[in-house]
Write a protein that holds these residues in place. Sequence first.
Motif, PDB file in Angstrom:
ATOM      1  N   LEU A 206       0.822  -1.130   0.146  1.00 17.11           N
ATOM      2  CA  LEU A 206      -0.149  -0.022   0.170  1.00 17.11           C
ATOM      3  C   LEU A 206       1.121   2.065   0.234  1.00 17.11           C
ATOM      4  N   ALA A 207       0.926   2.251  -0.950  1.00 20.85           N
ATOM      5  CA  ALA A 207       1.851   3.247  -1.024  1.00 20.85           C
ATOM      6  C   ALA A 207       0.518   4.270  -1.093  1.00 20.85           C
ATOM      7  N   GLY A 208       0.436   5.410  -1.854  1.00 23.24           N
ATOM      8  CA  GLY A 208      -0.778   6.232  -1.991  1.00 23.24           C
ATOM      9  C   GLY A 208      -2.130   5.955  -1.646  1.00 23.24           C
ATOM     10  N   GLY A 209      -2.649   4.749  -2.604  1.00 24.42           N
ATOM     11  CA  GLY A 209      -3.326   3.624  -2.085  1.00 24.42           C
ATOM     12  C   GLY A 209      -4.966   4.622  -2.980  1.00 24.42           C
ATOM     13  N   THR A 210      -4.060   5.030  -4.207  1.00 23.78           N
ATOM     14  CA  THR A 210      -5.026   5.889  -5.030  1.00 23.78           C
ATOM     15  C   THR A 210      -5.872   4.801  -5.636  1.00 23.78           C
ATOM     16  N   THR A 211      -5.667   3.612  -6.178  1.00 25.03           N
ATOM     17  CA  THR A 211      -6.111   2.509  -6.511  1.00 25.03           C
ATOM     18  C   THR A 211      -6.048   1.272  -6.009  1.00 25.03           C
ATOM     19  N   GLU A 212      -5.485   1.089  -5.577  1.00 21.83           N
ATOM     20  CA  GLU A 212      -5.872  -0.200  -3.880  1.00 21.83           C
ATOM     21  C   GLU A 212      -7.181   0.200  -3.133  1.00 21.83           C
ATOM     22  N   VAL A 213      -7.292   1.689  -2.398  1.00 27.70           N
ATOM     23  CA  VAL A 213      -8.156   1.490  -1.847  1.00 27.70           C
ATOM     24  C   VAL A 213      -9.601   1.658  -2.763  1.00 27.70           C
ATOM     25  N   ASP A 214      -9.717   2.482  -3.987  1.00 37.63           N
ATOM     26  CA  ASP A 214     -10.767   1.889  -5.029  1.00 37.63           C
ATOM     27  C   ASP A 214     -10.838   0.735  -4.920  1.00 37.63           C
TER      28      ASP A 214
ATOM     29  N   GLN B 168     -10.124  -2.210  -3.261  1.00 36.64           N
ATOM     30  CA  GLN B 168     -10.946  -2.675  -1.890  1.00 36.64           C
ATOM     31  C   GLN B 168     -12.456  -2.861  -1.788  1.00 36.64           C
ATOM     32  N   ARG B 169     -12.795  -1.021  -2.073  1.00 36.04           N
ATOM     33  CA  ARG B 169     -14.159  -0.396  -1.765  1.00 36.04           C
ATOM     34  C   ARG B 169     -15.193  -2.001  -2.614  1.00 36.04           C
ATOM     35  N   VAL B 170     -14.759  -1.996  -4.067  1.00 35.53           N
ATOM     36  CA  VAL B 170     -15.988  -2.598  -5.594  1.00 35.53           C
ATOM     37  C   VAL B 170     -15.165  -4.602  -5.149  1.00 35.53           C
ATOM     38  N   TYR B 171     -14.520  -4.834  -4.276  1.00 35.05           N
ATOM     39  CA  TYR B 171     -13.999  -6.444  -4.247  1.00 35.05           C
ATOM     40  C   TYR B 171     -13.842  -7.064  -5.000  1.00 35.05           C
ATOM     41  N   VAL B 172     -12.658  -6.400  -5.383  1.00 30.06           N
ATOM     42  CA  VAL B 172     -11.909  -5.934  -6.614  1.00 30.06           C
ATOM     43  C   VAL B 172     -10.681  -6.780  -6.392  1.00 30.06           C
ATOM     44  N   SER B 173     -10.173  -5.848  -5.735  1.00 24.22           N
ATOM     45  CA  SER B 173      -8.555  -6.604  -4.817  1.00 24.22           C
ATOM     46  C   SER B 173      -8.913  -8.152  -4.127  1.00 24.22           C
ATOM     47  N   PRO B 174      -7.675  -8.736  -4.091  1.00 23.74           N
ATOM     48  CA  PRO B 174      -8.262  -9.623  -3.602  1.00 23.74           C
ATOM     49  C   PRO B 174      -7.331 -10.296  -2.289  1.00 23.74           C
ATOM     50  N   ALA B 175      -6.587  -8.636  -1.893  1.00 20.63           N
ATOM     51  CA  ALA B 175      -5.186  -9.251  -1.287  1.00 20.63           C
ATOM     52  C   ALA B 175      -6.314  -8.217   0.239  1.00 20.63           C
ATOM     53  N   ARG B 176      -5.834  -9.141   1.330  1.00 21.57           N
ATOM     54  CA  ARG B 176      -6.781  -9.724   2.522  1.00 21.57           C
ATOM     55  C   ARG B 176      -5.159  -8.924   3.834  1.00 21.57           C
ATOM     56  N   ARG B 177      -4.263  -8.370   3.359  1.00 24.41           N
ATOM     57  CA  ARG B 177      -3.460  -7.694   3.997  1.00 24.41           C
ATOM     58  C   ARG B 177      -2.518  -6.332   3.421  1.00 24.41           C
TER      59      ARG B 177
ATOM     60  N   GLN C 175      -0.641   0.571 -11.173  1.00 21.42           N
ATOM     61  CA  GLN C 175      -2.501   0.797 -11.586  1.00 21.42           C
ATOM     62  C   GLN C 175      -2.811  -0.334 -12.502  1.00 21.42           C
ATOM     63  N   ARG C 176      -3.993  -0.575 -11.821  1.00 15.91           N
ATOM     64  CA  ARG C 176      -4.921  -1.825 -12.857  1.00 15.91           C
ATOM     65  C   ARG C 176      -6.095  -0.900 -13.399  1.00 15.91           C
ATOM     66  N   VAL C 177      -6.040  -1.630 -14.370  1.00 16.30           N
ATOM     67  CA  VAL C 177      -6.745  -1.018 -15.990  1.00 16.30           C
ATOM     68  C   VAL C 177      -8.441  -0.239 -15.174  1.00 16.30           C
ATOM     69  N   ARG C 178      -8.911   0.548 -16.241  1.00 18.36           N
ATOM     70  CA  ARG C 178     -10.091   1.497 -15.798  1.00 18.36           C
ATOM     71  C   ARG C 178     -11.427   0.430 -16.251  1.00 18.36           C
TER      72      ARG C 178
ATOM     73  N   GLY D 237     -14.684  -0.752 -17.125  1.00 16.68           N
ATOM     74  CA  GLY D 237     -15.824  -1.121 -16.152  1.00 16.68           C
ATOM     75  C   GLY D 237     -16.083  -2.563 -15.863  1.00 16.68           C
ATOM     76  N   TYR D 238     -15.839  -3.081 -17.436  1.00 17.80           N
ATOM     77  CA  TYR D 238     -16.106  -4.516 -16.526  1.00 17.80           C
ATOM     78  C   TYR D 238     -15.260  -5.116 -15.576  1.00 17.80           C
ATOM     79  N   PHE D 239     -14.302  -4.756 -15.770  1.00 17.82           N
ATOM     80  CA  PHE D 239     -13.309  -5.451 -14.827  1.00 17.82           C
ATOM     81  C   PHE D 239     -13.657  -4.923 -12.721  1.00 17.82           C
ATOM     82  N   ARG D 240     -13.833  -3.912 -12.907  1.00 21.62           N
ATOM     83  CA  ARG D 240     -14.508  -3.237 -11.800  1.00 21.62           C
ATOM     84  C   ARG D 240     -15.742  -4.284 -11.682  1.00 21.62           C
ATOM     85  N   ASP D 241     -16.402  -3.919 -12.428  1.00 27.04           N
ATOM     86  CA  ASP D 241     -18.440  -4.683 -11.556  1.00 27.04           C
ATOM     87  C   ASP D 241     -18.016  -6.034 -11.566  1.00 27.04           C
ATOM     88  N   VAL D 242     -18.004  -6.932 -10.439  1.00 25.93           N
ATOM     89  CA  VAL D 242     -17.573  -8.557 -10.165  1.00 25.93           C
ATOM     90  C   VAL D 242     -18.764  -9.255 -10.782  1.00 25.93           C
TER      91      VAL D 242
END
Length: 346
Positions: free
Chosen positions: A28-36, A38-47, A115-118, A120-125
């Motif tokens: 986790l650095a700036g969090g501008t991608t990872e936090v997003d 996490q919020r939409v349940y796309v990131s698999p990270a648990r730590r 950063q991951r791709v933007r 919309g289908y990637f971010r829609d589980v």
Amino acid sequence: MRPVSYSRVTDVATAIGTVAADPASTYLAGGTTEVDLQRVYVSPARRLVDINDLPLHQVDELPGGGVRIGALARMSEVAQALPIRRRFPVISQALLLGASPQLRNMASIGGNLMQRVRCGYFRDVAAACNRREPGTGCSAIHGINRGHAILGTSGQCIATHPSDLAVALVALDAVVRTQGPGGPNQIAIDDFFPLPGDTPDREHPTAHGELVVAVEVPPNPMAARSLYLKVRDRESYEFALASAAVAVSLDGQTISDVRLALGGVATKPWRARRAEAVLRGAPATVQTFASAAREELADAVGYGMNDFKIELAQRTIVRALRMVLGDPQIHDGKALRLLSGDGDGS
């Protein structure tokens, strides 16, 4: 909500050891991608392992005129760094056009590249996405794909790479420095972003736990005459529909050397080598620019809604070349007529 653990580290070795030992962890650095994500349940990270205290914030000049940019340097800081502005204005411009001021103050250089791709289908589980879940399909190919790629695509993925900075770095032959469980490594920037092919979920040639520690830009006197042109739906805070990073050197009225990369139109930051080959040794004219643009986009494939990008990318190349060379008639429309086959360019 899913439980996520958090820890903070202060040295590189501990950071690498912590993440490498846990397949469910990430940096986790700036969090501008990872936090997003996490919020939409796309990131698999648990730590999440916070690396902001690592000594990777510097922008250092290298012998011969290159620069080394620490992976945790903020976008806003790098954009204003004097060596960057003087020697590599294309990097500064790409950073300033890459996000809002608030995001630039938070986002790190390493995080920008990772950063991951933007799409919309990637971010829609609920949607099929081979990047998020390999083997499920690509909803974008027959879906809403206006913002998607026309170069470097495959039957598995047509998502565009989102980074503006990466386009500039690809044009300048930068090198990504990493540190991992196996020791230090360096990766040419163009190889840092593989084509999706049959494995779109593998976005970088790095091992789990391998940490980006710096980006090095080699000396290049030509880069002093460089720029980044970004075409988007709105002027403020929007991803590119097409963009171009360009650096040129002239011998009289002849292009002696050139670097050109495209953004917003490909599945990776796209080095326009075919266009470069047309431009080198050719006269610096609109006709030459248009010929180079057509050659680069000759194999582009549209998917319906994004068909317009084929012509838009060509126009962007021509305009960027005219701008970097200070063409006083940049608004005369001649380049656009040439691309449509109208007029003789005289």
